[in-house]
Design an enzyme around this catalytic site. Structure first.
Site, PDB file in Angstrom:
ATOM      1  N   LYS A  21      -7.382  11.874  -6.780  1.00 32.59           N
ATOM      2  CA  LYS A  21      -7.797  10.467  -6.952  1.00 32.59           C
ATOM      3  C   LYS A  21      -7.379   9.645  -5.734  1.00 32.59           C
ATOM      4  O   LYS A  21      -8.168   8.875  -5.197  1.00 32.59           O
ATOM      5  CB  LYS A  21      -7.129   9.912  -8.220  1.00 32.59           C
ATOM      6  N   ASN A  22      -6.116   9.832  -5.300  1.00 29.74           N
ATOM      7  CA  ASN A  22      -5.614   8.991  -4.215  1.00 29.74           C
ATOM      8  C   ASN A  22      -6.234   9.327  -2.865  1.00 29.74           C
ATOM      9  O   ASN A  22      -6.156   8.533  -1.929  1.00 29.74           O
ATOM     10  CB  ASN A  22      -4.086   9.087  -4.125  1.00 29.74           C
ATOM     11  N   ARG A  91      -5.059  -1.263  -7.586  1.00 32.38           N
ATOM     12  CA  ARG A  91      -4.590  -1.709  -6.269  1.00 32.38           C
ATOM     13  C   ARG A  91      -5.357  -1.093  -5.110  1.00 32.38           C
ATOM     14  O   ARG A  91      -5.555  -1.711  -4.076  1.00 32.38           O
ATOM     15  CB  ARG A  91      -3.132  -1.284  -6.155  1.00 32.38           C
ATOM     16  N   CYS A 115       2.700  -5.382 -10.377  1.00 36.20           N
ATOM     17  CA  CYS A 115       2.480  -4.100 -11.041  1.00 36.20           C
ATOM     18  C   CYS A 115       3.777  -3.721 -11.731  1.00 36.20           C
ATOM     19  O   CYS A 115       4.852  -4.120 -11.266  1.00 36.20           O
ATOM     20  CB  CYS A 115       2.115  -3.101  -9.945  1.00 36.20           C
ATOM     21  N   ARG A 120       4.522  -5.316  -5.197  1.00 38.28           N
ATOM     22  CA  ARG A 120       3.721  -4.490  -4.289  1.00 38.28           C
ATOM     23  C   ARG A 120       3.013  -5.390  -3.276  1.00 38.28           C
ATOM     24  O   ARG A 120       1.848  -5.731  -3.423  1.00 38.28           O
ATOM     25  CB  ARG A 120       2.737  -3.626  -5.099  1.00 38.28           C
ATOM     26  N   PRO A 121       3.751  -5.762  -2.228  1.00 41.40           N
ATOM     27  CA  PRO A 121       3.190  -6.694  -1.251  1.00 41.40           C
ATOM     28  C   PRO A 121       2.079  -6.058  -0.417  1.00 41.40           C
ATOM     29  O   PRO A 121       1.894  -4.833  -0.436  1.00 41.40           O
ATOM     30  CB  PRO A 121       4.396  -7.030  -0.366  1.00 41.40           C
ATOM     31  N   ASP A 123       1.750  -7.278   2.941  1.00 41.56           N
ATOM     32  CA  ASP A 123       2.024  -7.817   4.280  1.00 41.56           C
ATOM     33  C   ASP A 123       1.704  -6.830   5.400  1.00 41.56           C
ATOM     34  O   ASP A 123       1.231  -7.228   6.469  1.00 41.56           O
ATOM     35  CB  ASP A 123       3.502  -8.263   4.365  1.00 41.56           C
ATOM     36  N   LEU A 124       1.923  -5.529   5.166  1.00 42.34           N
ATOM     37  CA  LEU A 124       1.664  -4.553   6.238  1.00 42.34           C
ATOM     38  C   LEU A 124       0.162  -4.399   6.494  1.00 42.34           C
ATOM     39  O   LEU A 124      -0.263  -4.232   7.637  1.00 42.34           O
ATOM     40  CB  LEU A 124       2.284  -3.199   5.899  1.00 42.34           C
ATOM     41  N   ASP A 308       5.435   9.466  -7.026  1.00 45.05           N
ATOM     42  CA  ASP A 308       4.472   9.663  -8.116  1.00 45.05           C
ATOM     43  C   ASP A 308       4.828  10.847  -9.021  1.00 45.05           C
ATOM     44  O   ASP A 308       4.130  11.099 -10.010  1.00 45.05           O
ATOM     45  CB  ASP A 308       3.055   9.843  -7.543  1.00 45.05           C
ATOM     46  N   ARG A 400      -6.497   6.815 -16.245  1.00 49.32           N
ATOM     47  CA  ARG A 400      -6.785   6.304 -14.903  1.00 49.32           C
ATOM     48  C   ARG A 400      -6.633   7.392 -13.852  1.00 49.32           C
ATOM     49  O   ARG A 400      -7.251   7.321 -12.790  1.00 49.32           O
ATOM     50  CB  ARG A 400      -5.807   5.172 -14.540  1.00 49.32           C
TER      51      ARG A 400
HETATM   52  C1  UD1 Z   1       0.004   4.759  -2.651  1.00 51.57           C
HETATM   53  C2  UD1 Z   1      -0.464   5.501  -3.867  1.00 51.57           C
HETATM   54  C3  UD1 Z   1       0.575   5.415  -4.996  1.00 51.57           C
HETATM   55  C4  UD1 Z   1       1.938   5.878  -4.483  1.00 51.57           C
HETATM   56  C5  UD1 Z   1       2.309   5.147  -3.208  1.00 51.57           C
HETATM   57  C6  UD1 Z   1       3.583   5.677  -2.567  1.00 51.57           C
HETATM   58  C7  UD1 Z   1      -2.868   5.325  -3.765  1.00 51.57           C
HETATM   59  C8  UD1 Z   1      -4.101   4.790  -4.365  1.00 51.57           C
HETATM   60  N1  UD1 Z   1      -1.719   4.953  -4.331  1.00 51.57           N
HETATM   61  O1  UD1 Z   1       0.101   3.378  -3.019  1.00 51.57           O
HETATM   62  O2  UD1 Z   1       0.160   6.249  -6.078  1.00 51.57           O
HETATM   63  O3  UD1 Z   1       2.923   5.648  -5.459  1.00 51.57           O
HETATM   64  O4  UD1 Z   1       1.262   5.260  -2.224  1.00 51.57           O
HETATM   65  O5  UD1 Z   1       3.454   7.021  -2.272  1.00 51.57           O
HETATM   66  O6  UD1 Z   1      -2.920   6.095  -2.841  1.00 51.57           O
HETATM   67  N2  UD1 Z   1       4.891  -1.998   1.024  1.00 51.57           N
HETATM   68  C9  UD1 Z   1       5.253  -3.148   1.700  1.00 51.57           C
HETATM   69  N3  UD1 Z   1       4.255  -3.887   2.273  1.00 51.57           N
HETATM   70  C10 UD1 Z   1       2.933  -3.518   2.234  1.00 51.57           C
HETATM   71  C11 UD1 Z   1       2.588  -2.329   1.550  1.00 51.57           C
HETATM   72  C12 UD1 Z   1       3.593  -1.596   0.960  1.00 51.57           C
HETATM   73  O7  UD1 Z   1       6.423  -3.500   1.785  1.00 51.57           O
HETATM   74  O8  UD1 Z   1       2.078  -4.223   2.776  1.00 51.57           O
HETATM   75  C13 UD1 Z   1       5.937  -1.189   0.358  1.00 51.57           C
HETATM   76  C14 UD1 Z   1       5.683  -0.986  -1.133  1.00 51.57           C
HETATM   77  O9  UD1 Z   1       6.152  -2.082  -1.899  1.00 51.57           O
HETATM   78  C15 UD1 Z   1       6.446   0.292  -1.405  1.00 51.57           C
HETATM   79  C16 UD1 Z   1       6.258   1.090  -0.109  1.00 51.57           C
HETATM   80  O10 UD1 Z   1       5.883   0.115   0.887  1.00 51.57           O
HETATM   81  O11 UD1 Z   1       7.828   0.005  -1.549  1.00 51.57           O
HETATM   82  C17 UD1 Z   1       5.191   2.153  -0.172  1.00 51.57           C
HETATM   83  O12 UD1 Z   1       3.999   1.617  -0.707  1.00 51.57           O
HETATM   84  P1  UD1 Z   1       2.564   2.114  -0.253  1.00 51.57           P
HETATM   85  O13 UD1 Z   1       2.672   3.401   0.491  1.00 51.57           O
HETATM   86  O14 UD1 Z   1       1.861   0.997   0.432  1.00 51.57           O
HETATM   87  O15 UD1 Z   1       1.852   2.351  -1.643  1.00 51.57           O
HETATM   88  P2  UD1 Z   1       0.298   2.277  -1.879  1.00 51.57           P
HETATM   89  O16 UD1 Z   1      -0.375   2.696  -0.631  1.00 51.57           O
HETATM   90  O17 UD1 Z   1      -0.067   0.978  -2.482  1.00 51.57           O
END
Ligand code: UD1
Length: 420
Positions: A21-22, A91, A115, A120-121, A123-124, A308, A400
């Site tokens: 899925k991911n 998301r 969530c 789950r920001p 910003d990046l 996960d 899901r």
């Molecule tokens: C993806 C996966 C999710 C998995 C996660 C971590 C999908 C659809 N989902 O979610 O199942 O649990 O990777 O392996 O692929 N963060 C920031 N700023 C940002 C983005 C992220 O600080 O802009 C932080 C998040 O809060 C978290 C960490 O970075 O602590 C990792 O998150 P991220 O890798 O972005 O998760 P997703 O890509 O949303």
């Protein structure tokens, strides 16, 4: 709302994992980068995939989805708004932002919001796209972005919790159509990002280094459609390994990519599993002959142990002899399943980003409630390992992300049934 009735089971036989899925979701978003036709195979039939289909349809794609094959064609290239009613449920829909911006020069994508697994920001994502020259503002819950000409740049994408999977995906998808060269530093290395890189390459993108922390991209003027097969779901494979451990069973997992599961094998072996891998036939045999042993687990971005699978392995450790420690380094608050496992006789305490698990001889069946996708898998695993029947409610979460989960478990001999 559907519920699962689960009771103690011994599993045996063979199970085949579905497509990831991911991996499928960002690849589907990447189809916005071209108006040509795409055929994507091995796409799991799941609620999140249906949501992404609806979003792409709103954005002007014509889609058919049959027998795990997705065909994507273009009806109109003018639309650029991904609405809140769809984005809020998933998301991953936020990764339409990069391709929309690159191809249609503007994008309006609802912010996904919070969530249960913690803040789950985004910003990046915004930082990366801004570095490529996008003008981004947040207005009334939407991320509005425009860029007449994206320009390649050197972007550092590390965040407070390491790399970000979907931010890396968003920036890769924007940079493949940006003018000039882009270097993404501290990129996510997950197999799903590697798969997206392969997909973009098949579309004609000039991209190298995906699957490593340094991705180099030279922007192209346009990209083509292509055919692609989605990689197997490593989290589903890991969930079956956890089920084998918790129930003291032996089973064969087919169709997974063993190379994506090294950290999971390491932990499973320490807990007591015997694992035999055949890389050629993509078969993983798991046997759990003896008592489970306590271990320490730290979740980390790939190739570390995946967040996960944290909940599913917590369910196993609830029965392991001794004290285990889980350090959740990706989502420090991702412990909603803990209280539900304790209702089944587990003894687990949360201390900041740590869970301390005092293994119990037996878990006891109970009525439990799933809080999120992976937590629901953990409760099913605990139910299969517990004495007496359990009822797991809110299993729409499991739908899901796990294709035909109860059919697959039933084929392995699990006592699980869905009630409407
Ligand atoms: C993806 C996966 C999710 C998995 C996660 C971590 C999908 C659809 N989902 O979610 O199942 O649990 O990777 O392996 O692929 N963060 C920031 N700023 C940002 C983005 C992220 O600080 O802009 C932080 C998040 O809060 C978290 C960490 O970075 O602590 C990792 O998150 P991220 O890798 O972005 O998760 P997703 O890509 O949303």
């Amino acid at each position: 709302m559907d519920k699962f009735i689960v009771s103690k089971s011994k599993l045996s036989g063979t199970v085949r994992v579905s497509g990831s899925k991911n991996a499928a979701l960002p690849i589907m978003a990447a189809t916005l980068l071209s108006e040509e036709k795409f055929v994507i195979k091995n796409v799991p039939s799941l609620k999140d995939i249906t949501t992404m289909i609806k979003i792409l349809e709103v954005l002007g794609k014509k889609i058919s989805f049959q027998a795990n094959t997705l065909t994507v064609e273009s009806k109109t290239k003018r639309r650029y708004v991904a609405p809140y009613r769809l984005v809020k449920t998933m998301r991953a829909s936020f990764c339409c932002l990069g391709p929309l911006l690159a191809k249609r020069k503007k994008a309006k994508v609802a912010l996904p919001g919070g969530c249960v697994i913690g803040p789950r920001p985004v910003d990046l994502h915004i930082k990366g796209l801004t570095h490529l020259g996008a003008d981004i503002s947040i207005e009334r819950g939407y991320c509005q972005a425009k860029a007449d000409n994206l320009k390649g740049n050197h972007i550092y994408l590390g965040g407070p919790f390491g790399s970000s999977v979907l931010a890396t995906a968003n920036v890769m998808m924007a940079a493949v159509l940006a003018k000039g060269s882009t270097l993404i530093e501290h990129a996510a290395c997950e197999p799903e990002i590697n798969a997206l890189g392969q997909f973009l390459k098949k579309m004609g993108a000039d991209i190298q280094g995906f699957g490593t922390p340094l991705i180099r991209i030279k922007g192209k003027k346009s990209l083509a459609g292509c055919e692609f097969k989605v990689i197997p779901d490593r989290i589903e494979a890991g969930t079956f390994i956890a089920a084998s451990l918790a129930t003291g069973s032996g089973l064969e997992i087919k169709g997974a990519e063993p190379g994506h599961l090294t950290s999971v094998f390491e932990i499973a072996k320490k807990i007591g599993a015997k694992i035999t891998v055949n890389n050629k036939t993509k078969s993983i045999k798991v046997k759990t002959p003896g008592k489970l042993k306590a271990v320490n687990i730290t979740t980390l971005p790939y190739p570390g142990f995946p967040t996960d699978l944290q909940a599913q392995f917590m369910a196993c450790l609830a029965k392991a002899k001794g004290i285990s420690l889980i350090h959740e380094k990706v989502y420090p608050d991702r412990f909603m399943h803990l209280a539900e496992l304790n209702r089944m006789g587990a003894s687990i305490q949360k201390l900041g980003p740590y869970a301390i698990i005092e293994g119990q001889k037996n878990l006891k069946g109970a009525e439990t409630q799933a809080s999120d996708l992976r937590a629901s898998a953990a409760l099913v695993i605990a139910g299969l390992a517990a004495k007496g029947g359990s009822k797991v409610s809110r299993i729409y979460h499991i739908d899901r992300g796990y294709e035909n989960i109860e059919e697959k478990l039933q084929k392995l001999g699990a006592n699980i049934k869905r009630i409407k």
